[in-house]
Design a protein around this motif. Structure first.
Motif: not given
Length: 410
Positions: A127-131, A151-160
Motif C-alpha cells: 500500500h505504501a509504495n503503491l500510493g 527495487v520491489h514490485a510495489s515500487i515499480i507499480d507506484g512509479m508506473r
C-alpha cells in the motif's frame, strides 16, 4: 466468462508449468521455528521473521496477558470497520504513530542531530509504495524518478502509476551510482524535482544500498529527494532497530523513510517518516490510504507492544548477524550473487544461493526439504532471468548448530 477465455487461461497455466514457473499456495502449520508441510516438520528458513518474534509463544502470551488485565471496553477492537478518514482513526493507531515518532527522535538524538519527522501508518508495504509516489507527484511539478533496477514490485507499480506528462521514471543499474549520476547529469534543465528511490536491503539479493553515497549525490543537486524503503532492515540494523539509515547515520538526510511491520516486527502494516507537510499531503491525496479500511486496532496494539521491545533486542540482532555471516561465507563462490567477493561481510539475514536455471533450483529446494529445511525456490520474474535461487533466510531463534547443519546440505 466464455469457454474461449477459460481455454486461454488453462493454456497459459500449462505454459508456466512447462517452464517451472507455476506457483501454488502451500498448506502449512506453524510451530515456533518450524512449519509442518505435507506431514513433515521442517525448520523454517524461508520467512522474513528475522528476529524470530512471529513464533515466540512466550511473547504472545505476555501480550495476551496484558489484554486480559484490561476491561472488555478497553480491549482494542478486532476491526476498524472504515477508513481512517471516516471512523477508523482509532486511539491505538494514533498512539502507534506517536511512539514511532519518538523512536525516530531517540535514534537521531543518539547521533546528536536536530531533526524531526512526522509519521503516517499505512496498511502494508505494498500500500505504501503503491500510493506514496503517485501522491507526491500529483503536484504540477516536472519530476524525474530514478530507481534502482532491483527495487520491489510495489515500487515499480507506484512509479508506473505516477507517470504523466510531467512525471517520468528511469531505472539505474543495481547499486551503480555512477550510472545514477549520469542520469542526474542528463536531467533536462526544466526538471524541477528528482526523486531517487531505493531499498536499503534488497529483498532478493540481500545486499545493501550505499546510503552515504546517495546522501552525497543528494547534496550535489538541490532538486534531489531520497525515498528509502527499509522493509528488510527495520528491526535488523541500527542501535535501536530503526534500520540501515540509523546504522549509517543518514536518517536526517532521507526525505521519505518507509518501513513495514510484517517482517522483523512479526505484525502487519507499514509507515512513512517524513516532514509534516508531506504527511498532510498524503492524507489528502494518497488513494490507498483514503479508500482502504484501516487495520484492526488489535493489530496496532500488538505492533506497539513489539515496538516497545525493539530497542532492547541488540543481542538478537548480534546473533542474527553472526549466523548470517557464517552462512554467506560458507556458500561456494559459484553460487553467490557476486562472484568477486571472496570473504563477504555481513549485509543482511537474506543469503541467496544462486543456481541459475529453474529446474536445478527446484531440485535443490526439494533436496533441502528432504533434509529437514523449509527452503523455497525463487524464480523469474521475481528475480532476473538465469538467476533462479534458493533464498536462505536466517532468524535470531536459529542456533549455530542449525546453521552448520544447513551449510552441510549446500
Amino acid at each position: 466468462m466464455t469457454g474461449r477465455i477459460t481455454s486461454r487461461l488453462q493454456e497459459a497455466l500449462t505454459a508456466l508449468k512447462a517452464t517451472q514457473q507455476y506457483r501454488q499456495l502451500p498448506n502449512l502449520q506453524h510451530h515456533g521455528q518450524y512449519v509442518i508441510s505435507e506431514g513433515k516438520t521442517l525448520l523454517n528458513i524461508a520467512s522474513n521473521d528475522y528476529l524470530g518474534l512471529g513464533g515466540d509463544t512466550e511473547l504472545q502470551n505476555e501480550f495476551l496477558s496484558q489484554l486480559t488485565q484490561s476491561s472488555v471496553a478497553q480491549v482494542p477492537k478486532m476491526s476498524a470497520t472504515s477508513s481512517r478518514l471516516l471512523t477508523g482513526n482509532d486511539a491505538q493507531l494514533q498512539a502507534l504513530e506517536s511512539e514511532l515518532q519518538e523512536w525516530y527522535q531517540t535514534a537521531v538524538g543518539k547521533q546528536d542531530i536536530s531533526d524531526s519527522k512526522s509519521v503516517l501508518v499505512l496498511n502494508s508495504g505494498y500500500h505504501a509504495n503503491l500510493g506514496i509516489l503517485p501522491a507526491l507527484t500529483a503536484l504540477p511539478v516536472k519530476t524525474l524518478i530514478l530507481a534502482d533496477k532491483l527495487v520491489h514490485a510495489s515500487i515499480i507499480d507506484g512509479m508506473r502509476l505516477s507517470q504523466s506528462k510531467l512525471v517520468s521514471y528511469r531505472r539505474y543499474r543495481h547499486n551503480d551510482y555512477e550510472h545514477l549520476a549520469t542520469f542526474i547529469e542528463q536531467a533536462a534543465p526544466d526538471i524541477e524535482r528528482i526523486i531517487i528511490v531505493t531499498e536499503s536491503i534488497f529483498s532478493m539479493d540481500g545486499d545493501r544500498a550505499d546510503l552515504c553515497q546517495l546522501v552525497q549525490l543528494k547534496a550535489s543537486d538541490a532538486r534531489i529527494e531520497l525515498y528509502v524503503d527499509e522493509a528488510h532492515a527495520i528491526g535488523v540494523l541500527g542501535d535501536t532497530g530503526l534500520g540501515l539509515a540509523e546504522e549509517t547515520q543518514t536518517l536526517a538526510d532521507i526525505d521519505y523513510l518507509v518501513g513495514t511491520f510484517g517482517k522483523a516486527f512479526a505484525s502487519v502494516g507499514a509507515y512513512i517518516m517524513c516532514d509534516d507537510v508531506v504527511k498532510q499531503w498524503l492524507i489528502n491525496r494518497m488513494r490507498p490510504l483514503i479508500f482502504s479500511t484501516a487495520l484492526p486496532p488489535i493489530n496496532h496494539a500488538w505492533t506497539r507492544f513489539i515496538l516497545a521491545k525493539m530497542p532492547t533486542l541488540n543481542d538478537q540482532r548480534a546473533h542474527l548477524a553472526c549466523l548470517s555471516t557464517k552462512l554467506s561465507q560458507a556458500i561456494d563462490i559459484r553460487h553467490r550473487v557476486s562472484q568477486t567477493t571472496q570473504h563477504p561481510n555481513y549485509e543482511s539475514p537474506i543469503v541467496p544461493y544462486v543456481l541459475g536455471d529453474n529446474a536445478s533450483t527446484l531440485a535443490k529446494a526439494q533436496q533441502l526439504q528432504a533434509a529437514g529445511f523449509y527452503a523455497l525456490p525463487i524464480r523469474p520474474p521475481t528475480v532476473p532471468a538465469n538467476t533462479a535461487r534458493i533464498r536462505l533466510v536466517m532468524n535470531a531463534k536459529l542456533t549455530n548448530e542449525d546453521c552448520e547443519q544447513l551449510i552441510r546440505q549446500l
